[in-house]
Scaffold this active site. Structure first.
Site, short mmCIF file in Angstrom:
data_model
loop_
_atom_site.label_atom_id
_atom_site.label_comp_id
_atom_site.label_asym_id
_atom_site.label_seq_id
_atom_site.Cartn_x
_atom_site.Cartn_y
_atom_site.Cartn_z
N GLU A 138 0.52 -1.44 -0.18
CA GLU A 138 -0.13 -0.29 0.10
C GLU A 138 1.01 1.31 -0.30
OE1 GLU A 138 -3.88 -1.92 1.51
OE2 GLU A 138 -2.63 -0.96 2.89
N GLU A 210 -5.43 -19.07 2.49
CA GLU A 210 -6.52 -19.70 1.82
C GLU A 210 -7.55 -19.29 2.93
OE1 GLU A 210 -4.65 -22.90 -1.26
OE2 GLU A 210 -5.03 -23.74 0.11
N ASP A 241 -3.77 -9.38 8.07
CA ASP A 241 -2.63 -8.57 9.16
C ASP A 241 -1.79 -9.63 10.26
OD1 ASP A 241 -2.89 -7.00 6.75
OD2 ASP A 241 -4.12 -5.57 7.57
N GLY A 276 -13.64 -4.36 13.61
CA GLY A 276 -12.31 -3.80 13.51
C GLY A 276 -10.98 -4.35 12.77
#
Length: 296
Positions: A138, A210, A241, A276
């Site tokens: 990113e 996966e 993450d 979140g």
């Protein structure tokens, strides 16, 4: 204690929940809206810190209200922010729709586009002292490539999470010690090649995530599947993450690959049980307790 440096994005997530994902041209009624700290880099930094690592975060935030909130959140989670650069302008944002037990995300880079190689050069010392560096996509691609060269120079293991998906140079693939795409990212990374062939070409280096199926890799002799842990899903944002951060912590602490992946799967399974990207990221005690209680 594992010493981990995370280089990547930090943002504010603008999250809408809905029972249905809108099609092109369609309007649906949402159920709720919230703003929560996110960004793949910041998510991985927070996850690794909660799992007991000493974490430095390298990134850029804007001088706006979101930037202040992002920085405060990192610090409150025990992440060292000495190498977070404040730039003039807007912080990054991620616009997330949660629907049908999955998520769709549009990322606006904002200040993350200002994370250039010059920012990395100023943090080279802490990178050289790390047991693992985590990086995602990113941020500008030239910065990702530069980080690969810095890690190679100092013989520091690099974990490349190639998300969002885009092609990367061969030099970066060679510099990375661990590469962790999902199925979609792998198809782009390897030009649509058969994933099994790609796994065989990169033994103990390429790890295909996966989702509910778990993680697959080639150990040099056979294909290995490390199953996921079934849970009731609330929000999948940040699960990848959490997985990457936990995998990095496990390897840095000297766990073998199989146990590092089990540890990572367990951490990721906990992360999806709360709202979140960072809301469900577990502490080390939570993961260790469940690892002892349940075995595959």
């Amino acid at each position: 204690m594992a010493k981990i440096t995370v280089i990547g994005s930090s943002s504010m997530d603008l999250v809408v929940t809905s029972s249905k994902r809108p099609k092109a041209g369609e309007t649906v009624l949402g159920e709720s809206f919230k703003t929560v700290p996110g960004g793949k880099g910041a998510n991985q930094a927070v996850a690794a810190a909660r799992l007991g690592a000493e974490v430095h975060m390298i990134g850029c935030i804007g001088d706006d209200h979101y930037g202040k909130e992002i920085l405060a959140n990192l610090q409150s989670n025990g992440v060292n922010t000495s190498y977070m650069k404040v730039v003039k302008g807007e912080s990054g944002t991620a616009h997330i729709v949660l629907a049908e037990e999955d998520n769709s995300i549009i990322v606006v880079q904002g200040a993350n586009a200002r994370l250039t190689p010059s920012v990395i050069e100023k943090a080279e010392e802490v990178i050289s002292q790390s047991q693992m560096v985590l990086i995602q996509q990113e941020i500008p691609k030239e910065t990702v490539g530069f980080v690969g060269s810095v890690c190679k120079k100092h013989s520091v293991p690099l974990m490349l999470n190639p998300a969002p998906a885009r092609k990367v140079k061969d030099e970066l693939m060679e510099a990375a010690s661990y590469i962790t795409p999902n199925e979609h990212e792998a198809s782009i990374l390897f030009d649509g090649a058969e994933i099994e062939e790609s796994l065989r070409n990169l033994p103990n280096k390429l790890f295909l995530t996966e989702g509910k199926k778990g993680v697959r890799y080639f150990d040099g002799n056979k294909m290995v599947v490390v199953p996921a842990y079934p849970v009731d899903i609330v929000d999948t944002t940040g699960a990848g993450d959490t997985f990457n951060a936990a995998f990095a912590v496990g390897v840095s602490e000297g766990m073998d690959l199989l146990n590092s992946l089990r540890f990572a799967n367990r951490a990721a399974s906990i992360s999806v049980t709360a709202f979140g990207a960072q809301g469900g990221m577990p502490t080390r005690r939570e993961v260790d307790t469940l690892m002892k209680r349940y075995s595959l």
